[in-house]
Design a protein around this motif. Structure first.
Motif, PDB file in Angstrom:
ATOM      1  N   TYR A 188      62.865  15.216  21.738  1.00 40.14           N
ATOM      2  CA  TYR A 188      61.374  15.618  21.430  1.00 40.14           C
ATOM      3  C   TYR A 188      60.668  14.557  21.930  1.00 40.14           C
ATOM      4  O   TYR A 188      60.670  13.329  21.860  1.00 40.14           O
ATOM      5  N   LYS A 189      59.306  14.998  22.475  1.00 38.81           N
ATOM      6  CA  LYS A 189      58.292  14.295  22.655  1.00 38.81           C
ATOM      7  C   LYS A 189      57.196  14.544  22.023  1.00 38.81           C
ATOM      8  O   LYS A 189      56.758  15.662  21.429  1.00 38.81           O
ATOM      9  N   LYS A 190      56.139  13.361  21.564  1.00 34.57           N
ATOM     10  CA  LYS A 190      55.058  13.625  20.973  1.00 34.57           C
ATOM     11  C   LYS A 190      53.995  14.411  21.619  1.00 34.57           C
ATOM     12  O   LYS A 190      53.792  14.116  23.124  1.00 34.57           O
ATOM     13  N   ASP A 191      53.447  15.402  21.197  1.00 31.23           N
ATOM     14  CA  ASP A 191      52.524  16.050  21.893  1.00 31.23           C
ATOM     15  C   ASP A 191      51.231  16.346  20.932  1.00 31.23           C
ATOM     16  O   ASP A 191      51.038  17.410  20.288  1.00 31.23           O
ATOM     17  N   ILE A 192      50.315  15.518  21.246  1.00 28.88           N
ATOM     18  CA  ILE A 192      49.058  15.866  20.250  1.00 28.88           C
ATOM     19  C   ILE A 192      49.551  15.706  18.895  1.00 28.88           C
ATOM     20  O   ILE A 192      49.714  14.373  18.368  1.00 28.88           O
ATOM     21  N   ASP A 193      49.477  16.577  18.111  1.00 29.13           N
ATOM     22  CA  ASP A 193      49.756  16.435  16.575  1.00 29.13           C
ATOM     23  C   ASP A 193      51.151  16.911  16.233  1.00 29.13           C
ATOM     24  O   ASP A 193      51.731  17.368  15.026  1.00 29.13           O
ATOM     25  N   SER A 194      52.082  17.258  17.244  1.00 29.56           N
ATOM     26  CA  SER A 194      53.437  17.682  17.020  1.00 29.56           C
ATOM     27  C   SER A 194      54.621  17.306  17.962  1.00 29.56           C
ATOM     28  O   SER A 194      54.171  16.292  18.595  1.00 29.56           O
ATOM     29  N   LEU A 195      55.660  17.606  17.760  1.00 31.69           N
ATOM     30  CA  LEU A 195      56.779  17.174  18.278  1.00 31.69           C
ATOM     31  C   LEU A 195      57.280  18.463  19.209  1.00 31.69           C
ATOM     32  O   LEU A 195      57.411  19.152  18.464  1.00 31.69           O
ATOM     33  N   LYS A 196      57.769  18.180  20.403  1.00 34.37           N
ATOM     34  CA  LYS A 196      57.760  19.317  21.280  1.00 34.37           C
ATOM     35  C   LYS A 196      59.164  19.121  22.056  1.00 34.37           C
ATOM     36  O   LYS A 196      59.522  17.747  22.514  1.00 34.37           O
ATOM     37  N   ALA A 197      60.197  19.948  22.113  1.00 35.50           N
ATOM     38  CA  ALA A 197      61.142  20.144  23.021  1.00 35.50           C
ATOM     39  C   ALA A 197      61.268  21.205  23.862  1.00 35.50           C
ATOM     40  O   ALA A 197      61.050  22.348  23.231  1.00 35.50           O
ATOM     41  N   LYS A 198      61.896  21.422  24.827  1.00 36.08           N
ATOM     42  CA  LYS A 198      61.956  22.196  25.752  1.00 36.08           C
ATOM     43  C   LYS A 198      63.303  22.467  26.415  1.00 36.08           C
ATOM     44  O   LYS A 198      64.155  21.037  26.857  1.00 36.08           O
ATOM     45  N   ALA A 199      63.808  23.676  26.551  1.00 36.21           N
ATOM     46  CA  ALA A 199      65.239  23.567  27.188  1.00 36.21           C
ATOM     47  C   ALA A 199      65.196  25.048  28.011  1.00 36.21           C
ATOM     48  O   ALA A 199      64.502  26.045  27.537  1.00 36.21           O
ATOM     49  N   SER A 200      66.156  24.982  28.740  1.00 34.37           N
ATOM     50  CA  SER A 200      66.484  26.134  29.825  1.00 34.37           C
ATOM     51  C   SER A 200      67.577  26.836  29.441  1.00 34.37           C
ATOM     52  O   SER A 200      68.635  25.981  29.314  1.00 34.37           O
ATOM     53  N   ILE A 201      67.842  27.934  29.405  1.00 30.66           N
ATOM     54  CA  ILE A 201      69.012  28.841  29.098  1.00 30.66           C
ATOM     55  C   ILE A 201      69.569  29.685  30.355  1.00 30.66           C
ATOM     56  O   ILE A 201      68.525  30.249  30.910  1.00 30.66           O
ATOM     57  N   SER A 202      70.691  29.500  30.910  1.00 31.43           N
ATOM     58  CA  SER A 202      71.164  30.160  31.767  1.00 31.43           C
ATOM     59  C   SER A 202      72.411  31.071  31.572  1.00 31.43           C
ATOM     60  O   SER A 202      73.411  30.356  30.957  1.00 31.43           O
ATOM     61  N   ILE A 203      72.348  32.492  31.541  1.00 33.57           N
ATOM     62  CA  ILE A 203      73.657  33.132  31.350  1.00 33.57           C
ATOM     63  C   ILE A 203      74.081  33.823  32.565  1.00 33.57           C
ATOM     64  O   ILE A 203      73.260  34.528  33.110  1.00 33.57           O
ATOM     65  N   GLN A 204      75.566  33.756  32.622  1.00 33.59           N
ATOM     66  CA  GLN A 204      75.836  34.466  33.816  1.00 33.59           C
ATOM     67  C   GLN A 204      77.172  35.259  33.329  1.00 33.59           C
ATOM     68  O   GLN A 204      77.852  34.750  32.406  1.00 33.59           O
ATOM     69  N   ILE A 237      78.141  39.558  37.884  1.00 36.22           N
ATOM     70  CA  ILE A 237      77.783  41.029  37.311  1.00 36.22           C
ATOM     71  C   ILE A 237      76.413  41.062  37.243  1.00 36.22           C
ATOM     72  O   ILE A 237      75.736  41.847  37.647  1.00 36.22           O
ATOM     73  N   SER A 238      75.914  40.097  36.282  1.00 33.75           N
ATOM     74  CA  SER A 238      74.648  40.009  35.958  1.00 33.75           C
ATOM     75  C   SER A 238      74.244  38.491  35.632  1.00 33.75           C
ATOM     76  O   SER A 238      75.163  37.725  35.328  1.00 33.75           O
ATOM     77  N   GLU A 239      73.095  38.268  35.823  1.00 34.94           N
ATOM     78  CA  GLU A 239      72.581  36.908  34.936  1.00 34.94           C
ATOM     79  C   GLU A 239      71.120  36.979  34.645  1.00 34.94           C
ATOM     80  O   GLU A 239      70.442  37.846  34.979  1.00 34.94           O
ATOM     81  N   LYS A 240      70.857  35.871  33.682  1.00 38.86           N
ATOM     82  CA  LYS A 240      69.430  35.623  33.411  1.00 38.86           C
ATOM     83  C   LYS A 240      69.195  34.120  32.956  1.00 38.86           C
ATOM     84  O   LYS A 240      70.060  33.538  32.601  1.00 38.86           O
ATOM     85  N   HIS A 241      67.871  33.951  33.392  1.00 41.45           N
ATOM     86  CA  HIS A 241      67.394  32.500  33.272  1.00 41.45           C
ATOM     87  C   HIS A 241      66.155  32.428  32.640  1.00 41.45           C
ATOM     88  O   HIS A 241      65.216  33.253  32.814  1.00 41.45           O
TER      89      HIS A 241
END
Length: 473
Positions: free
Chosen positions: A73-89, A100-104
């Motif tokens: 998490y990183k400080k962002d103004i008045d809150s803490l934020k985390a970011k993640a990417s998800i890949s499904i194959q 057969i199929s994928e999603k990001h």
């Protein structure tokens, strides 16, 4: 001579039939995913559920639970934020090059909780894909976009083709609920927290309309298994006939509940069974389905283990008390753990830590490190029992992560010295039984020796005096 040959042939045929039945059944027993834990990396569990809709089209529902506390998490103004990417194959199990199929996609977590990194709450994601009936491998990758660290989990799924008059069963999926929750939560793992009050098992009968009735037989089984903590390092090794050595004995089962249902009017329908939570241990919910007329019986099962109340964390007074066995003599521990009053036990735990360390500030650091190790051991080494109770878990809690490791077939070595020939800080483990579809656990046993008495005693002293903070060995 002729009679001997005939008897030998009968034995061979019978053995082949038993093995074929056992092999078939084991491929239809699901165990859920593990934690796939790696310090500093995103932590998540995933599962897939193949089913057929009313129009006869096949779908894969993929459920992913990302632990919020495992993200950066990183400080962002008045809150803490985390970011993640998800890949499904979704790939063809027979030809992994065929996607057969994928999603990001990406997800963001914003919070005001300064203790978010200690949270076991999860981000729950569900994605549904339309696919043709087949065998599939599902690869789910989660990347923490702050640290750029990623980790992948793989699960498998099978959706059979449905034909008029023929039928099949989907895999069995688990849900849990406690009195504080109004909704059922998907359980993706083998391990289940003991604070769950009710269990729900769901599967689908995949079949076009049939005039033949179907009989469903369900059973809830408990297996004899080891739930004890690890012996001291200098004790004698476990006997091959003991449950500690075998880990879990699938030949020794106890039937807790059974049920028979007969369906006369059905097509592709969902069936569910509900049970109250059981005591700690290892279980199987299994279903067999057969149609009138002697058609082939179909078998499906879901194995699971009930662990401690706040697993993998240790929070309750009893949970905090149990792992102290590795810092106490057994007689002292038996008296200690027998204290039934929660407040009295809590005072004894505090007194134990402060007795030799002295400084309450230093004691807090030592206590935090000890229970952090316990939780990490649960995430890395749990099998049929909590990870801290395993031999690997005991060494990990006392000595921390190994400096070097060697893994050869069924032998594992952990080194805590630059000199790998140093017998005092070279710890050897052996697997009595390799992990397989018949035994789905990593079960390592420490090769104990009398000379480890001094090593474990010295390590205990580092913990009890607080020196473990500045001197790990």
């Amino acid at each position: 001579m002729h009679s001997f040959k005939n008897n030998l042939l009968l034995i061979f045929v019978a053995s082949s039939l038993v093995f074929a039945c056992s092999s078939s059944r084991n491929t239809n027993i699901k165990h859920g995913t593990g934690y796939n834990f790696k310090i500093g990396y995103p932590e998540f569990r995933t599962s897939s559920f193949g089913y057929v809709d009313r129009q006869g089209d096949a779908h894969l529902k993929i459920s992913t639970h990302i632990v919020k506390g495992s993200l950066i998490y990183k400080k962002d103004i008045d809150s803490l934020k985390a970011k993640a990417s998800i890949s499904i194959q979704i790939v063809d199990a027979e030809n992994p090059e065929n996607i057969i199929s994928e999603k990001h996609f990406k997800r963001e977590v914003a919070t005001l909780d300064e203790q978010i990194n200690s949270s076991s709450e999860t981000i729950e994601l569900e994605n549904t894909f339309s696919v043709p009936p087949s065998h599939y491998k599902i690869l789910v990758t989660v990347t923490d976009l702050t640290s750029d660290k990623k980790i992948t989990q793989e699960v498998t799924s099978y959706i059979p083709k449905t034909e008029q008059g023929k039928y099949s069963l989907s895999s069995i999926h688990m849900y849990g609920k406690n009195n504080e929750d109004s909704e059922w939560q998907r359980i993706n793992t083998y391990d289940i927290k003991g604070n769950v009050d009710s269990l729900r098992f769901v599967f689908q009968i995949m079949s076009p309309q049939s005039k033949k009735s179907m009989e469903l037989n369900s059973r809830l089984l408990r297996f004899e298994s080891d739930t004890s903590y690890a012996r001291p390092m200098h004790y004698s090794n476990y006997s091959p006939s003991s449950i500690e050595y075998k880990g879990i004995d699938y030949d020794k089962e106890t039937e807790l509940q059974s049920n028979k249902r007969v369906l006369s009017e059905y097509s592709s329908v969902f069936i569910e069974y509900k049970f109250a939570i059981q005591d700690r241990g290892n279980y199987r919910f299994q279903v067999t389905a057969s149609k009138e007329g002697g058609e082939k019986e179909i078998f499906k099962a879901r194995d699971f283990g009930i662990k401690s109340k706040n697993y993998p964390a240790v929070k309750s007074t009893k949970e905090l008390a149990r792992p102290l066995i590795y810092l106490m003599g057994e007689k002292r521990y038996e008296e200690f753990i027998a204290i039934s009053d929660r407040d009295s036990l809590k005072k004894e735990i505090d007194r134990f830590w402060l007795k030799n360390i002295g400084s309450s500030a230093r004691a807090r650091d030592v206590i935090q490190l000890y229970y952090q190790r316990v939780e990490e051991a649960n995430k890395q080494f749990s099998n049929f029992k909590e990870g801290w109770k395993t031999d690997l878990g005991m060494i990990y809690v006392l000595f921390g992560p190994p400096w070097y490791t060697e893994d050869r077939l069924n032998h594992l070595s952990w080194y805590y010295s630059y000199n790998r020939e140093d017998p005092e800080y070279s710890f050897r483990f052996v697997q009595p039984k390799l992990k397989s579809k018949y035994f789905p656990f990593y079960h390592y046993i420490f090769k104990r020796n009398n000379f480890y008495y001094t090593i474990q005693y010295m390590q205990r002293e580092l913990w009890l005096t607080g020196q473990i903070i500045t001197r790990r060995l």
